[in-house]
Write a protein that holds these residues in place. Structure first.
Motif, short mmCIF file in Angstrom:
data_model
loop_
_atom_site.label_atom_id
_atom_site.label_comp_id
_atom_site.label_asym_id
_atom_site.label_seq_id
_atom_site.Cartn_x
_atom_site.Cartn_y
_atom_site.Cartn_z
N GLU A 45 0.91 -1.04 -0.07
CA GLU A 45 0.05 0.09 0.14
C GLU A 45 0.70 1.38 0.02
N GLN A 60 -5.81 8.38 -12.35
CA GLN A 60 -5.19 6.70 -11.86
C GLN A 60 -4.41 6.30 -13.11
N THR A 72 -4.83 -2.46 -13.50
CA THR A 72 -5.42 -3.24 -12.36
C THR A 72 -4.59 -3.30 -11.09
N VAL A 75 -5.14 -0.17 -9.28
CA VAL A 75 -6.34 -0.02 -8.68
C VAL A 75 -6.52 -0.65 -7.22
N SER A 76 -5.71 -1.73 -7.28
CA SER A 76 -5.82 -2.53 -5.96
C SER A 76 -4.82 -1.86 -4.99
N THR A 78 -4.62 1.29 -4.85
CA THR A 78 -5.21 2.49 -4.33
C THR A 78 -6.56 2.18 -3.50
N ASP A 79 -7.21 0.92 -3.71
CA ASP A 79 -8.32 0.31 -2.98
C ASP A 79 -8.22 0.54 -1.38
N GLY A 80 -7.10 -0.38 -1.12
CA GLY A 80 -6.83 -0.42 0.59
C GLY A 80 -6.60 1.09 1.23
N GLU A 82 -7.79 3.73 0.18
CA GLU A 82 -8.98 4.60 -0.20
C GLU A 82 -10.00 4.09 0.94
N ASP A 83 -10.08 2.64 1.27
CA ASP A 83 -10.79 2.28 2.26
C ASP A 83 -10.40 2.65 3.67
N GLU A 88 -8.19 9.57 -1.61
CA GLU A 88 -9.34 9.72 -2.20
C GLU A 88 -9.35 10.09 -3.85
N ARG A 89 -10.45 9.37 -4.35
CA ARG A 89 -10.56 9.47 -5.91
C ARG A 89 -11.62 10.52 -6.04
#
Length: 162
Positions: A45, A60, A72, A75-76, A78-80, A82-83, A88-89
């Motif tokens: 991360e 992105q 791809t 994205v993964s 960034t997801d963690g 962001e959660d 932030e997107r």
């Protein structure tokens, strides 16, 4: 002439650079991941945090070029964060079809702390050799780690620079 042989040679897999580098990478990844977990991020991360860290308004898609990963994977990465409210997107102010990835204030603090922890983990990892050997190791690894630049035919790390 008879050569003196080492009565205790290292195992075959430790006599060649490939297995040694693989073991070193695996060990460093384990140490770094363990260290970063205490900061609320996993070993991958920080790459998702570091991309927008310079304040650039990167989409992105453009951000994938920074750490040299595919869309791809980005994205993964960034997801963690962001959660956890670290990035932030949001819509790009210049192109509504694109999203930009930006660090939040907690993300900036997390990245600062995680980066300090990562450097300390790397220092511990490199501590067994002398300071001179540890200092020489990074430049020594850059040449074999570099990809050939098609324009010049010489090694280049620019594709991996962040």
């Amino acid at each position: 002439m008879v050569r003196d042989r080492d009565p205790h040679p290292p195992p075959l897999e430790l006599r060649h650079p490939g297995p040694l580098l693989g073991r070193a990478q695996s060990r460093l990844t384990g140490i770094t991941t363990e260290t970063l977990v205490s900061h609320g991020v996993d070993g991958r991360e920080p790459a998702g945090l570091a991309v927008p860290a310079d304040g650039a308004e990167l989409s992105q898609a453009d951000a994938t070029a920074r750490p040299g990963v595919d869309r791809t994977t980005m994205v993964s990465l960034t997801d963690g964060p962001e959660d956890h409210g670290l990035v932030e997107r949001r819509p790009s102010p210049y192109d509504r079809r694109r999203n930009v990835v930006a660090l939040t204030a907690p993300g900036e603090e997390c990245l600062l702390q995680a980066e300090r922890a990562r450097r300390a983990a790397e220092h511990r990892f490199l501590a067994p050799p002398s300071e001179e050997a540890a200092t020489a190791l990074l430049p020594a690894l850059r040449t074999p780690a570099a990809e050939e630049d098609p324009a010049t035919g010489r090694p280049s790390l620019s594709a991996h620079a962040g």
